[in-house]
Design an enzyme around this catalytic site. Structure first.
Site, short mmCIF file in Angstrom:
data_model
loop_
_atom_site.label_atom_id
_atom_site.label_comp_id
_atom_site.label_asym_id
_atom_site.label_seq_id
_atom_site.Cartn_x
_atom_site.Cartn_y
_atom_site.Cartn_z
N THR A 297 -0.84 7.63 -0.93
CA THR A 297 -2.14 7.57 -1.62
C THR A 297 -3.02 6.44 -1.09
OG1 THR A 297 -1.32 6.02 -3.27
CG2 THR A 297 -1.04 8.36 -3.77
N ASP B 264 -0.98 -10.72 10.86
CA ASP B 264 -0.27 -10.74 12.15
C ASP B 264 -0.69 -11.94 12.99
OD1 ASP B 264 1.21 -8.51 11.64
OD2 ASP B 264 -0.08 -7.13 12.76
N ASP C 13 -5.90 -8.23 12.68
CA ASP C 13 -5.07 -8.30 11.47
C ASP C 13 -4.77 -9.78 11.19
OD1 ASP C 13 -2.73 -6.34 9.93
OD2 ASP C 13 -2.54 -8.51 9.90
N ARG D 181 0.84 -1.20 0.00
CA ARG D 181 0.00 0.00 0.00
C ARG D 181 0.88 1.25 0.00
NH1 ARG D 181 -5.23 0.62 1.02
NH2 ARG D 181 -5.39 -1.60 1.42
N1 URA Z 1 -7.16 -6.80 7.06
C1 URA Z 1 -7.13 -7.52 8.19
O1 URA Z 1 -6.24 -8.35 8.38
N2 URA Z 1 -8.08 -7.30 9.11
C2 URA Z 1 -9.08 -6.42 8.96
O2 URA Z 1 -9.94 -6.29 9.83
C3 URA Z 1 -9.10 -5.67 7.76
C4 URA Z 1 -8.12 -5.88 6.83
#
Ligand code: URA
Length: 211
Positions: free
Chosen positions: A108, A205, A202, A104
């Site tokens: 932007t 993670d 996430d 990303r």
């Molecule tokens: N990506 C993720 O890993 N979790 C989210 O809640 C949104 C995007």
């Protein structure tokens, strides 16, 4: 308009509840994501075409069913999509695996490709693009664009994810009406940081034990 299927099978819902919880550690999270992916692979292949072949059993000749039609490729979006590959391969052991890596842009917020490696005959294959989370839809669209640029047909793509936000589903459906979207859960909404609520945090993670 593209089709969205929510796989509300009891086993999938039960396993999703496990991975949503903060108390679920990396090992269990990884295992259960893989189990859900396997169950989803079973369901998303339900419409695969079959043909008759003649075989010999130890007793007689017989006409039986075998898979026909397009070969399959699994395309994880890096990195969290990797968590779904083993589950898919458990059901589709001969599938090829392509990878799409996106980063990303910090200014932007647009996703950009940094790594795309696909089977040579991508045009002819049924593609399962896998990513645990469909949040804003930005990565999903960028990944499908990367495939389309290399000859894949959107009508041959199924986008398979664990948890989706309505915002992401809408954007993806508008951009790619021919891509079938298959989710294990359609959650409430995105928060101001682009996380899905209630979600699971996430996914990358939690799969890899990073922060
Ligand atoms: N990506 C993720 O890993 N979790 C989210 O809640 C949104 C995007």
């Amino acid at each position: 308009m593209g089709q969205v299927t929510v796989m509300d099978h009891p086993l999938i819902q039960h396993k999703l509840t496990i991975i949503r919880q903060t108390t679920t550690g990396t090992k269990d999270f990884r295992e259960v994501v893989s189990e859900i992916a396997m169950l989803m692979a079973y369901e998303v292949t339900r419409d695969m075409p079959l043909e008759d072949i003649e075989i010999e059993t130890p007793l007689v000749k017989s006409v039986q069913k075998t898979l026909s039609g397009k070969k399959v490729a699994i395309i994880p979006i890096l990195r969290a999509g990797l968590g779904m590959v083993d589950g898919f391969l458990a059901m589709l052991p001969a599938a090829k695996v392509g990878h799409v890596g996106l980063y990303r842009d910090e200014e932007t917020f647009e996703p950009h490709e940094y790594f795309v490696k696909l089977p040579a005959d991508i045009k002819e294959r049924q593609l399962f693009v896998v990513d645990p989370m469909l949040a804003t839809g930005g990565s999903a669209i960028a990944a499908i664009e990367a495939l389309e640029k290399r000859g894949a047909k959107p009508s041959n793509i199924k986008f398979v994810c664990l948890v989706a936000a309505p915002e992401g589903v809408k954007v993806l459906k508008e951009a790619y009406p021919d891509v079938e979207i298959v989710v294990a859960a359609l959650d409430e909404r995105l928060n101001e940081n682009g996380y899905i609520l209630p979600g699971l945090g996430d996914a990358g993670d939690r799969l890899f034990g990073t922060k």
